[in-house]
Design an enzyme around this catalytic site. Structure first.
Site, mmCIF file in Angstrom:
data_model
loop_
_atom_site.group_PDB
_atom_site.id
_atom_site.type_symbol
_atom_site.label_atom_id
_atom_site.label_comp_id
_atom_site.label_asym_id
_atom_site.label_seq_id
_atom_site.Cartn_x
_atom_site.Cartn_y
_atom_site.Cartn_z
ATOM 1 N N GLN A 73 -4.302 -2.690 -2.327
ATOM 2 C CA GLN A 73 -4.988 -1.457 -2.058
ATOM 3 C C GLN A 73 -5.342 -0.332 -3.658
ATOM 4 O O GLN A 73 -5.531 0.722 -3.443
ATOM 5 C CB GLN A 73 -3.474 -0.721 -2.605
ATOM 6 C CG GLN A 73 -2.291 -1.690 -0.888
ATOM 7 C CD GLN A 73 -0.625 -0.455 -1.353
ATOM 8 O OE1 GLN A 73 -0.169 -0.605 -2.212
ATOM 9 N NE2 GLN A 73 -1.179 0.352 -0.717
ATOM 10 N N LEU A 113 1.152 3.791 1.636
ATOM 11 C CA LEU A 113 0.234 4.748 1.208
ATOM 12 C C LEU A 113 -1.098 4.929 0.628
ATOM 13 O O LEU A 113 -2.331 5.672 0.517
ATOM 14 C CB LEU A 113 0.172 4.378 -0.941
ATOM 15 C CG LEU A 113 1.466 5.209 -1.217
ATOM 16 C CD1 LEU A 113 2.036 4.018 -3.168
ATOM 17 C CD2 LEU A 113 2.369 6.371 -1.536
ATOM 18 N N GLU A 155 4.949 -5.178 0.560
ATOM 19 C CA GLU A 155 4.105 -5.482 -0.275
ATOM 20 C C GLU A 155 2.885 -7.395 0.096
ATOM 21 O O GLU A 155 1.969 -7.279 -0.564
ATOM 22 C CB GLU A 155 4.092 -5.599 -1.683
ATOM 23 C CG GLU A 155 5.141 -4.212 -1.325
ATOM 24 C CD GLU A 155 3.823 -3.044 -1.499
ATOM 25 O OE1 GLU A 155 2.945 -3.067 -1.560
ATOM 26 O OE2 GLU A 155 4.557 -1.827 -1.132
ATOM 27 N N HIS A 158 0.784 -6.656 2.622
ATOM 28 C CA HIS A 158 -0.725 -6.898 1.550
ATOM 29 C C HIS A 158 -1.458 -7.131 1.297
ATOM 30 O O HIS A 158 -2.859 -7.424 2.068
ATOM 31 C CB HIS A 158 -0.379 -5.496 0.624
ATOM 32 C CG HIS A 158 -0.432 -3.469 1.110
ATOM 33 N ND1 HIS A 158 -1.217 -2.530 2.904
ATOM 34 C CD2 HIS A 158 0.447 -2.725 1.422
ATOM 35 C CE1 HIS A 158 -1.472 -1.795 2.614
ATOM 36 N NE2 HIS A 158 0.367 -1.736 2.235
HETATM 37 ZN ZN LIG Z 1 1.329 0.109 2.295
#
Ligand SMILES: [Zn+2]
Length: 187
Positions: A73, A113, A155, A158
Site C-alpha cells: 500500500q 485505506l 493485510e 494485500h
Molecule cells: Zn486494505
C-alpha cells in the site's frame, strides 16, 4: 471505543487529527493503483532499512486512523505489514503465514485505506494463528480473534495483491465499483 471496519477505525477526529489523516492517506496508494494488484516478495534482510520502513508504516497507519497497513500500500513489494495485534500493541509482521483457521466464519463490513469510502461485507475465518518474523527477524506467532484476526487476514491478502473487492459478494463488488468510477468534472 471506535468501531473497527476492516482496516479502518470509524470515529470523529478533531481538525488537527483530520488534517494528519488526510496527509497520511495521500501517501497511501489508492485503488486502482497497479501496486495494489502485485504480489510482494519475501523479506530476506532484516536491516535498518526494513526497521525504518516498519516504523514509517506504523506512523502512517496511526495517522490514517487505520488498524493495519501492508507494504504494497506504500508501493514497497515486500512481504511486510503492520497491524494492531490487540487493543494496545501495533506490531510489524514479515513473511506472514496463516497456519490455522477456524471452521467458524464471520461476515463483517470491511473498509480499506486504499479504497476510501467503500465498505463491503467479507466472510473470513473467525480465529486464526499466524506466524512470521518481527522487524528484527525474530520468529513470532499470534493467535487472533475478531477484530484482529480479520485485520491480519486483510493485510495478508494485500501482500498477495488481493483486495476486499475480490473477497466480497458480486453484488457488493458491483455497487462498490460503481461508486468508485471517476466522476467527470467540467470546469
Ligand atoms: Zn486494505
Amino acid at each position: 471505543m471506535a468501531e473497527i471496519e476492516g482496516q479502518i477505525k470509524d470515529e470523529q477526529l478533531d481538525p488537527e487529527r483530520e488534517a494528519r489523516r488526510r496527509i497520511a492517506l495521500a501517501q497511501i496508494r489508492q485503488y486502482p493503483d497497479a501496486a495494489l494488484k502485485l504480489a510482494a516478495r519475501p523479506v530476506e534482510e532484516f536491516d535498518d532499512d526494513l526497521r525504518r520502513l516498519a516504523e514509517r508504516m506504523k506512523q502512517l497507519m496511526v495517522d490514517a486512523n487505520g488498524i493495519g497497513l501492508a507494504a504494497t500500500q506504500v508501493g514497497v513489494l515486500q512481504r511486510l505489514f503492520v497491524f494492531q495485534a490487540n487493543e494496545d500493541d501495533v506490531v510489524a509482521l514479515a513473511n506472514p503465514e496463516i497456519v490455522e483457521r477456524s471452521d467458524e466464519t464471520t461476515v463483517d463490513d470491511e473498509g480499506c485505506l486504499s479504497i476510501q469510502g467503500v465498505l463491503v461485507p467479507v466472510e473470513r475465518p473467525t480465529t486464526i494463528a499466524i506466524v512470521g518474523q518481527d522487524e528484527n527477524g525474530t520468529d513470532v506467532r499470534y493467535e487472533l480473534d475478531e477484530p484482529y484476526s480479520r485485520v491480519a487476514q486483510h493485510e495478508t491478502d494485500h501482500l498477495a495483491g488481493v483486495l476486499i473487492l475480490d473477497r466480497t459478494t458480486p453484488e457488493a463488488r458491483r455497487e462498490a465499483l460503481g461508486s468508485l468510477r471517476p466522476r467527470i468534472v467540467i470546469g
